[in-house]
Structure formats: C-alpha cells, structure tokens
Design a protein around this motif. Structure first.
Motif, short mmCIF file in Angstrom:
data_model
loop_
_atom_site.label_atom_id
_atom_site.label_comp_id
_atom_site.label_asym_id
_atom_site.label_seq_id
_atom_site.Cartn_x
_atom_site.Cartn_y
_atom_site.Cartn_z
N LYS A 31 0.86 -1.18 0.00
CA LYS A 31 0.00 0.00 0.00
C LYS A 31 0.90 1.22 0.00
O LYS A 31 1.79 1.33 0.84
CB LYS A 31 -0.88 0.01 1.24
N ALA A 32 0.67 2.13 -0.94
CA ALA A 32 1.51 3.32 -1.05
C ALA A 32 0.65 4.57 -1.10
O ALA A 32 -0.41 4.58 -1.73
CB ALA A 32 2.38 3.24 -2.31
N SER A 33 1.14 5.60 -0.42
CA SER A 33 0.45 6.90 -0.47
C SER A 33 1.48 8.01 -0.30
O SER A 33 2.56 7.80 0.25
CB SER A 33 -0.63 7.00 0.61
N ILE A 34 1.10 9.18 -0.78
CA ILE A 34 1.96 10.35 -0.61
C ILE A 34 1.80 10.82 0.84
O ILE A 34 0.69 11.12 1.28
CB ILE A 34 1.57 11.49 -1.59
N ASN A 35 2.92 10.87 1.56
CA ASN A 35 2.89 11.31 2.96
C ASN A 35 3.33 12.75 3.12
O ASN A 35 3.02 13.39 4.12
CB ASN A 35 3.80 10.43 3.82
#
Length: 184
Positions: A80-84
């Motif tokens: 799972k990847a997201s812009i932090n």
C-alpha cells in the motif's frame, strides 16, 4: 486562499498492489529475497509519485527499510503506497508491505518504508509538484513524521560534513565494540 487546482488529495494517488510470491523470487533459505521486495517497493513508489505529480519520477532516497518478518513462498504480498509529504519538487511515498498466508488468512506486517521521489520533466530537470490535501488525522501524523525525518536527515548530513572522524580522536570509543584496529 490557495488555488485548489494546485493541490491533490492523498487518496487521488494512493496505490495498492498484490502479488503471489513464487519460488523464482526466493533466496537460498527459501524465503522471498529482500531485493525482490525492494524492487516491487520502488515500482509502487514510482507509480504513486508519478500519479500525484503527473510526471516521470526518480528515486532520490530510501529511508529505513527494516525487514520485520520473512515472506514465504506462496504468500500473497500486498503493498500500500500513499503520498505522505510533498516539498517543492519531491514527494515522500509511504509504503506498507503485508504478507498473507492464503490458506489460513493470517496477515503479517513485513515492513514499512519511505521513498523520496523527485518529479522530472522530459529533459531531466526537477519540476514542481502539486501540494497535498490532507483530510484525516493519520495523514497529518504522516506529514509531521516526514518533517521530523527530514530534520533528522539534515542534522545527520551536517554532522557527517563537519566531523572528519579522525581515528586518533575516536579510537577510545571503538574499545567498546567488537572490532580490532590494526593500523600499521
């Protein structure tokens, strides 16, 4: 008020991938090779950052990859990847890796990592990225943690640049470690 078209929601670039782990991806111990997992993580970081920035992105750094649990052949790995965090031309992509035993349904957290990606144009120049719209407390925590990690990286770079780590100044420290210094 800032122009909303120059900002994107975290959910707009969130990516989730799953892949069944095959024997061809294993190491000599029968576990999935860490390098293979790192390769998948780099791919999802690229996809997430490119989706946010609408540009080609390159990996600038990887912050902390701790392999917490081994991944077995036959497990389903989900990333799972997201812009932090976003800077001017860079983004930090947070990635969580989980492995599921598809027979028992048991899910284990294998690692989390943070990839700093930089947006590029067709000539290879860094380009500005959209800002980030954070709409939950978890997103705020992630952004604040990125600020702290950035501060720590700056301090570490500064310390390593300022100190020369001359052996004569530090030999006494090495006595507490499992090392034998044999400089002629």
């Amino acid at each position: 008020m800032q122009d909303e078209t120059k900002f994107k929601k975290v959910d707009d670039s969130r990516i989730l991938i799953s892949e069944l782990m095959l024997p061809s991806n294993s190491n000599f111990n029968g576990k999935i090779h860490g390098g293979y997992i790192l390769n998948l993580m780099d791919q999802i970081a690229f996809a997430c950052a490119s989706k946010h920035s609408k540009t080609y992105c390159v990996t600038a750094s990887v912050d902390t990859v701790d392999f917490l649990n081994p991944i077995e052949i036959g497990e389903l790995v989900t990333m799972k990847a997201s812009i932090n965090y976003v800077g001017n031309t860079s983004m930090v992509v947070g990635i969580r890796v989980e492995a599921e035993n598809i027979r028992t349904g048991e899910i284990k957290h294998c690692n989390s990592s943070y990839f700093t990606m930089v947006a590029k144009d067709d000539e290879g120049n860094s380009v500005e990225v959209p800002g980030l719209i954070i709409n939950d407390k978890q997103g705020v925590r992630r952004f604040l943690k990125c600020l702290k990690r950035n501060d720590m990286k700056r301090l570490r770079r500064k310390e390593f640049k300022e100190k020369d780590f001359s052996p004569n100044d530090y030999l006494h420290i090495l006595e507490a470690y499992k090392v034998k210094v044999a400089i002629p």
